[in-house]
Each structure stands twice: as structure tokens, then as C-alpha cells.
Design an enzyme around this catalytic site. Structure first.
Site, PDB file in Angstrom:
ATOM      1  CE1 TYR A  12     -62.723 -40.381  80.087  1.00 58.32           C
ATOM      2  CE2 TYR A  12     -60.333 -39.443  80.493  1.00 58.32           C
ATOM      3  CZ  TYR A  12     -61.145 -40.491  80.834  1.00 58.32           C
ATOM      4  OH  TYR A  12     -60.972 -41.364  81.748  1.00 58.32           O
ATOM      5  CG  HIS A  17     -68.246 -35.005  81.097  1.00 57.72           C
ATOM      6  ND1 HIS A  17     -69.271 -34.171  81.137  1.00 57.72           N
ATOM      7  CD2 HIS A  17     -67.493 -35.197  82.151  1.00 57.72           C
ATOM      8  CE1 HIS A  17     -69.282 -33.723  82.543  1.00 57.72           C
ATOM      9  NE2 HIS A  17     -68.241 -34.455  83.195  1.00 57.72           N
ATOM     10  CG  PHE A  63     -59.093 -36.043  84.639  1.00 57.59           C
ATOM     11  CD1 PHE A  63     -59.847 -36.932  84.011  1.00 57.59           C
ATOM     12  CD2 PHE A  63     -57.811 -36.219  84.995  1.00 57.59           C
ATOM     13  CE1 PHE A  63     -59.347 -38.173  83.445  1.00 57.59           C
ATOM     14  CE2 PHE A  63     -57.082 -37.513  84.453  1.00 57.59           C
ATOM     15  CZ  PHE A  63     -57.935 -38.123  83.794  1.00 57.59           C
ATOM     16  CG  ASN A  65     -62.407 -33.942  89.046  1.00 57.98           C
ATOM     17  OD1 ASN A  65     -61.575 -33.779  88.146  1.00 57.98           O
ATOM     18  ND2 ASN A  65     -62.400 -34.619  90.141  1.00 57.98           N
TER      19      ASN A  65
END
Length: 178
Positions: A12, A17, A63, A65
Site C-alpha cells: 500500500y 491512505h 493495517f 484500522n
């Protein structure tokens, strides 16, 4: 402590993000510091001296979250309070290239911030947020795919310029003086 919110680096890294991590990596590079992987903190760490303040840097490699787990581990290890941490993150409410500093306790819907607030177990602790604009998709149903996608060339240029400007102007000195 400065934290650049992120999802796992390899998959990512170039997404909207992960823009918080872009800033932290660029900051470390400007001080000629490298990152090392720290399993105990679930991420990559470095440190530098800014205006004679020793500042620890963290980019979680878990991640978004659950980024709070990484932040809490490192903060607890070094006895750093949430109010002494700058969280750098993407912001849908700001256009690409716009940056803002905020001192508050809210998450404004950002899952990384929401998790940090949750793991520190107090919804009313003020902390510093360095918001880097990524813009917003036209359709609200596309937010998840939008933040997990790569910015356009034009957006990336604007974002990288804002990051460079923040570093060159010692944007975080305002925080260190508080």
C-alpha cells in the site's frame, strides 16, 4: 514522537491512505536517517534531533484500522503521552497539496485515528494531527477504493510539494515550541 499512519508498506505504500508515511519517510531522509524494522512496535522506526529535541519516528506496518496498537506499543515503551504525539495522516476534506495542523481529540471518520483514540482509552485526549489533503471522490460509495488507490500524477506532485514545503519550513517546530 511523530507517526505517519499507513497500511503495510509493500502493498500500500504508494496509495493515498499512506500519505502520512510519505511525510515521515521524507522527514527522516532530510535528516539523513534510515528506518529499521521493529517487530516489537509493529513497524519501522527512526529518530532525529529537531531544534535540539529528540524526536522518535514511527511508520506502522500493520493495517490502518489497527495502527493504534503500533503507536501505543512505542509510546508506552518510551513513556510518551498521546498529547506529545504528532499523527500525520491523509484527509479527505482537504484538496491535494493542502496541509493543516490541528490539535484536538476527534477522528473525523478516519479509521486510523479512531483506533488510536480507542487504544489510548480516552476519547477526550487532545493530540496533534498533521492533515495532508487527498481530496474526495465524487461518489461517497467509493471512499474505500479511493483512499486505497494511487493518486493521479497531478495529485502526487501537489502532495509531494506540500510535504517538501512542510519539511523545508520546519512545520513541526510550531509543535515542539508548545
Amino acid at each position: 514522537m511523530i507517526v505517519g499512519l499507513s497500511n503495510p508498506k509493500t502493498e500500500y505504500h504508494n496509495t493515498r491512505h499512506n500519505i502520512g508515511s510519505w511525510y515521515v519517510y521524507s522527514l527522516a531522509k532530510s535528516y539523513l536517517n534510515n528506518f529499521k524494522k521493529e517487530e516489537k512496535f509493529f513497524g519501522f522506526t527512526s529518530s532525529c534531533y529537531i531544534d535540539s529535541n529528540h524526536v522518535r519516528l514511527l511508520v506502522p506496518n500493520i493495517f490502518m484500522n489497527i495502527n493504534g496498537q503500533s503507536v501505543l506499543k512505542m509510546a508506552s515503551f518510551y513513556n510518551i503521552n498521546l498529547s506529545e504525539i504528532l499523527i500525520v495522516h491523509d484527509d479527505l476534506e482537504l484538496n491535494p497539496g493542502i496541509i493543516k495542523l490541528k490539535y484536538s481529540y476527534g477522528h473525523n471518520g478516519h479509521n486510523g485515528l479512531r483506533n488510536i483514540i480507542s487504544v489510548f482509552n480516552n476519547k477526550k485526549i487532545n493530540f496533534y494531527r498533521f492533515r495532508i489533503g487527498i481530496g474526495r471522490p465524487i461518489n461517497r460509495d467509493q471512499i474505500a477504493s479511493f483512499v486505497l488507490s494511487i493518486p493521479t500524477k497531478k495529485e502526487r506532485i501537489l502532495i509531494e510539494r506540500s510535504i517538501l514545503h512542510a519539511i523545508e519550513e520546519n512545520f513541526i517546530l510550531n509543535i515542539l515550541k508548545c
